[in-house]
Each structure stands twice: as C-alpha cells, then as structure tokens.
Scaffold this active site. Structure first.
Site, PDB file in Angstrom:
ATOM      1  N   ARG A 160      -4.589   9.177  11.683  1.00 14.26           N
ATOM      2  CA  ARG A 160      -5.475   9.774  10.664  1.00 14.26           C
ATOM      3  C   ARG A 160      -6.183  10.952  11.316  1.00 14.26           C
ATOM      4  O   ARG A 160      -6.893  10.794  12.313  1.00 14.26           O
ATOM      5  CB  ARG A 160      -6.505   8.767  10.162  1.00 14.26           C
ATOM      6  CG  ARG A 160      -7.649   9.461   9.424  1.00 14.26           C
ATOM      7  CD  ARG A 160      -8.572   8.532   8.711  1.00 14.26           C
ATOM      8  NE  ARG A 160      -7.930   7.934   7.555  1.00 14.26           N
ATOM      9  CZ  ARG A 160      -8.600   7.358   6.551  1.00 14.26           C
ATOM     10  NH1 ARG A 160      -9.916   7.299   6.576  1.00 14.26           N
ATOM     11  NH2 ARG A 160      -7.956   6.833   5.534  1.00 14.26           N
TER      12      ARG A 160
ATOM     13  N   HIS B  82      -2.315  11.676   1.559  1.00 15.63           N
ATOM     14  CA  HIS B  82      -2.696  10.292   1.876  1.00 15.63           C
ATOM     15  C   HIS B  82      -1.642   9.350   1.286  1.00 15.63           C
ATOM     16  O   HIS B  82      -1.894   8.609   0.328  1.00 15.63           O
ATOM     17  CB  HIS B  82      -4.085  10.002   1.295  1.00 15.63           C
ATOM     18  CG  HIS B  82      -4.749   8.779   1.879  1.00 15.63           C
ATOM     19  ND1 HIS B  82      -4.176   8.019   2.879  1.00 15.63           N
ATOM     20  CD2 HIS B  82      -5.948   8.189   1.594  1.00 15.63           C
ATOM     21  CE1 HIS B  82      -4.998   7.016   3.181  1.00 15.63           C
ATOM     22  NE2 HIS B  82      -6.073   7.100   2.413  1.00 15.63           N
TER      23      HIS B  82
ATOM     24  N   GLN C 231      -2.106   5.346   0.914  1.00 19.79           N
ATOM     25  CA  GLN C 231      -2.960   4.987  -0.216  1.00 19.79           C
ATOM     26  C   GLN C 231      -2.137   4.979  -1.501  1.00 19.79           C
ATOM     27  O   GLN C 231      -2.233   4.052  -2.314  1.00 19.79           O
ATOM     28  CB  GLN C 231      -4.123   5.992  -0.326  1.00 19.79           C
ATOM     29  CG  GLN C 231      -5.037   5.739  -1.513  1.00 19.79           C
ATOM     30  CD  GLN C 231      -5.834   4.445  -1.386  1.00 19.79           C
ATOM     31  OE1 GLN C 231      -6.514   4.256  -0.381  1.00 19.79           O
ATOM     32  NE2 GLN C 231      -5.780   3.581  -2.386  1.00 19.79           N
TER      33      GLN C 231
ATOM     34  N   ASP D 141     -11.605  10.442  -7.083  1.00 19.10           N
ATOM     35  CA  ASP D 141     -11.904  10.408  -5.642  1.00 19.10           C
ATOM     36  C   ASP D 141     -13.166  11.249  -5.435  1.00 19.10           C
ATOM     37  O   ASP D 141     -13.576  12.006  -6.326  1.00 19.10           O
ATOM     38  CB  ASP D 141     -10.701  10.983  -4.863  1.00 19.10           C
ATOM     39  CG  ASP D 141     -10.875  10.945  -3.350  1.00 19.10           C
ATOM     40  OD1 ASP D 141     -11.719  10.165  -2.855  1.00 19.10           O
ATOM     41  OD2 ASP D 141     -10.178  11.705  -2.647  1.00 19.10           O
TER      42      ASP D 141
ATOM     43  N   CYS E 248      -9.608   5.465  -4.593  1.00 20.35           N
ATOM     44  CA  CYS E 248      -9.141   5.042  -3.261  1.00 20.35           C
ATOM     45  C   CYS E 248     -10.267   4.426  -2.435  1.00 20.35           C
ATOM     46  O   CYS E 248     -10.005   3.677  -1.505  1.00 20.35           O
ATOM     47  CB  CYS E 248      -8.536   6.236  -2.532  1.00 20.35           C
ATOM     48  SG  CYS E 248      -9.650   7.647  -2.413  1.00 20.35           S
TER      49      CYS E 248
ATOM     50  N   ARG F 224      -3.556  -2.084  -0.015  1.00 18.77           N
ATOM     51  CA  ARG F 224      -3.303  -1.288   1.189  1.00 18.77           C
ATOM     52  C   ARG F 224      -2.604  -2.166   2.225  1.00 18.77           C
ATOM     53  O   ARG F 224      -1.659  -1.757   2.886  1.00 18.77           O
ATOM     54  CB  ARG F 224      -4.630  -0.744   1.771  1.00 18.77           C
ATOM     55  CG  ARG F 224      -5.313   0.324   0.930  1.00 18.77           C
ATOM     56  CD  ARG F 224      -4.495   1.588   0.827  1.00 18.77           C
ATOM     57  NE  ARG F 224      -4.210   2.166   2.130  1.00 18.77           N
ATOM     58  CZ  ARG F 224      -5.049   2.948   2.817  1.00 18.77           C
ATOM     59  NH1 ARG F 224      -6.219   3.274   2.316  1.00 18.77           N
ATOM     60  NH2 ARG F 224      -4.703   3.441   3.998  1.00 18.77           N
TER      61      ARG F 224
HETATM   62  N1  NVA Z   1     -10.261  12.561  -0.174  1.00 19.28           N
HETATM   63  C1  NVA Z   1     -10.907  11.584   0.662  1.00 19.28           C
HETATM   64  C2  NVA Z   1     -10.103  10.332   0.736  1.00 19.28           C
HETATM   65  C3  NVA Z   1     -10.711   9.236   1.560  1.00 19.28           C
HETATM   66  C4  NVA Z   1      -9.875   7.999   1.627  1.00 19.28           C
HETATM   67  C5  NVA Z   1     -11.114  12.174   2.047  1.00 19.28           C
HETATM   68  O1  NVA Z   1     -10.192  12.805   2.562  1.00 19.28           O
HETATM   69  O2  NVA Z   1     -12.199  12.010   2.602  1.00 19.28           O
HETATM   70  N1   CP Z   2      -9.071   4.701   1.040  1.00 21.48           N
HETATM   71  C1   CP Z   2      -9.126   4.834   2.377  1.00 21.48           C
HETATM   72  O1   CP Z   2      -8.233   5.403   3.021  1.00 21.48           O
HETATM   73  O2   CP Z   2     -10.238   4.291   2.938  1.00 21.48           O
HETATM   74  P1   CP Z   2     -10.749   4.446   4.441  1.00 21.48           P
HETATM   75  O3   CP Z   2     -11.206   5.883   4.596  1.00 21.48           O
HETATM   76  O4   CP Z   2     -11.873   3.470   4.563  1.00 21.48           O
HETATM   77  O5   CP Z   2      -9.615   4.158   5.379  1.00 21.48           O
END
Ligand code: NVA
Ligand code: CP
Length: 316
Positions: free
Chosen positions: A114, A141, A144, A236, A276, A304
């Site tokens: 990540r 992502h 997800q 989101d 998400c 997930r």
């Molecule tokens: N769009 C959000 C998703 C988090 C799971 C981010 O990138 O922070």
């Molecule tokens: N939805 C998701 O990816 O959550 P986290 O940022 O907690 O991993």
C-alpha cells in the site's frame, strides 16, 4: 494442497495490481473461490492452502482493514505474514525499489503493498519475481473492489446489468469500481463535481472493458439524476490519504454530493449503500444512511478477508 482449477484458469504467479488486467472469467473465478473459502471458514473447515508460504506487507500509508484482513487471511490459509512499515525498512531511507524487489523475492512468496505512487507498485512488480498485490495506490484499490463485487453478488444474486452509482471524488475507489463494474457487465455511473472527475486514461480503458463485456460507464455532475434507479450507491471520503491539506476546500466543492436519505429515496427500493471505509460521517454520507437498513458497509468490510484469501490462494 492446491486449489481446484476451473475452466483452465490458472492465476499462479500473477500480479494483482488492477482489475483491468484480468478477464471477466478470471474475476468470476476469484469470486467463486472467495465464496468457497468463506463457506469453509464459516463452517470451521480448515483450508491450509498456503502452508509454509510468507507474505510481506509493505505499508507507506495507514490502514485498518487491509492490514488486519491480509494478516488474518494468511493465518487462516496456514501461512505467515510480515508487516513491513516504510519507517522500519531501508526503503524508507532511500534503498531503491528494484533492489528491494530483488532482495524480498529471495525470502518471500508474495508482497502486498500500500503506497502513494502507482508507478512504484508497477516498478516493484517489474523487478520482483514473486506476485505483487496492490493494497491501494493513489490510482487504484482493486482488493477493495473484489470484496465489493463479492458483496453485491451476495446481496443481489448477480452483477451483470446492475446500476452502480458512485457519488463523490473520482479517486482510486472510483477508478477500480469502473474497471470492476465494466468487466462484470454493470452500468457504472460516476457522479462527481467539476474538477473531481476520474482520470481520463482510466475512463478510456474502462470504457473499452465495458464495451467488451456488455457494461456501460457514464460520468455525471448531478448526483440526483445519477442515483435515479440505482441498485447500488457507493461513496468514499472527499479527501483521500495524502490530500489532508485540501480537506476544507473539498468540503466546499462537494456540497450537494452527500449520500443521505433524500438521495436514497431516488434509487431502487432495495438499493444497497456501500462505502469502503473509513467514513467521515455527515460529510460524504449521513449517519442515518450509514447506520440505516440499506447500508451493507460491515458485510463489505468482512468480505475484504474472504476476497483477499481468494487472491492469495490463487496467485501465491
Ligand atoms: N480513497 C481513500 C480510500 C481509503 C480506503 C483513500 O485513498 O484514502
Ligand atoms: N477500505 C480500506 O482499504 O480500509 P483501510 O484503509 O483501513 O485498509
């Protein structure tokens, strides 16, 4: 113990970086395996498909769901996982991605990463000779969305032909939903304010995917029009990780884009509402809707685990 192969689909050794890289048949296969592993886990049947295997998990951004679900997934599959924070490994002190990729490939059987730059994940995959799994970048992502497709399939019985409306920022979630929805033959509508539309290159590729699989991608700047007749409404956060400084401006720019009861009333009676998570209550979604009868966010979060177990078991 190997996983049964159906329809000659063999994903062993493949990277999982974007749903665009997989055929509809391959994604359906992942969903079948996820459903199967979920049943096994719920009925207490052991499924040690990854005994003796180790997954490295590199994080340069925060996470609750991704970190915990991947770690538990490896445990339930009989393997082991290592949490590698950028703060603690030499990557954070400037060791290159190609060197990191080649070294980690000598110890591990797979890497989940990540991070911010999607390019960094592609570079890691280029130099690693083990599967790379994208646990979120600024662009995509996909883990997800595989869990989201599993959730929609469970709730609605099918995916093909459903109308999914994403209300909010044209971000990593919007992009992966466009790819996943297009591949599954869904009608995906992205409703975003001017200036926050999805990446044009992603849009172009998703339109090709939709064309190939009987789906449809539409952009819209009026959320009320967009959600009319929706089977699924998805939202989101307005400011993603790394965009914290833009939070105040974004709250202004996204006025009218909150998923609330008035918006739900315009959709199908049995609409499901997805997010998400983490959520910012009373910003992109009202508490009433997040906690209400249409919301499936916690089943979605649970999935997930099951979806990622399928990815891990298939690629590692
Ligand atoms: N769009 C959000 C998703 C988090 C799971 C981010 O990138 O922070
Ligand atoms: N939805 C998701 O990816 O959550 P986290 O940022 O907690 O991993």
């Amino acid at each position: 113990m190997a996983i049964a192969q159906q329809n000659d689909i063999d994903l062993k050794g493949r990277d999982f970086i974007s749903l665009h890289d997989f055929s509809a048949a391959e994604i359906y296969h992942m969903l079948d395996v996820a459903e199967n592993l979920k049943l096994k886990q719920k009925s207490g049947k052991a499924h040690p498909l990854l005994q003796g295997k180790t997954l490295g998990m590199i994080f340069t951004k925060s996470s609750t769901r991704t970190r915990v679900s991947f770690e538990v997934a490896m445990y339930q599959l009989g393997g082991h996982s290592l949490f590698l924070s950028e703060r603690d490994i030499q990557l954070g002190r400037g060791e290159t991605i190609p060197d990191t990729a080649r070294v980690l490939s000598r110890y591990l059987d797979g890497i989940m990463i990540r991070t911010y730059s999607h390019q960094d994940v592609l570079e890691l995959a280029e130099f690693a000779d083990i599967p790379i799994i994208n646990g979120l970048t600024d662009l995509l992502h996909p883990c997800q969305v595989l869990a989201d497709l599993l959730t929609i399939k469970e709730k609605k019985g099918n995916l093909n032909g459903l109308k999914l409306v994403y209300v909010g920022d044209g971000n990593n979630m919007a992009h992966s939903l466009m790819f996943g929805g297009a591949k599954m033959g869904m009608h995906v509508v992205i409703a975003s304010p001017q200036g926050y539309q999805p990446d044009p290159q992603v849009l172009h590729l998703a339109e090709l995917d939709a064309h190939e699989n009987g789906g449809q991608i539409e952009l819209c700047s009026d959320p009320q029009t967009a959600v009319s007749g929706a089977d699924v409404i998805y939202t989101d956060v307005w400011a993603s990780m790394g965009q914290e400084a833009e939070q105040a401006q974004r709250i202004k720019d996204f006025q009218g884009f909150q998923v609330n009861q008035a918006m739900i009333n315009l959709a199908q009676k049995d609409v499901i509402v997805m997010h998400c998570l983490p959520a910012h209550r009373e910003e992109e979604i009202s508490t009433e809707v997040l906690e209400g009868p249409h919301s499936v966010v916690f089943d979605e979060a649970e999935n997930r685990l099951h979806a990622q177990k399928a990815i891990l078991a298939l690629v590692m």
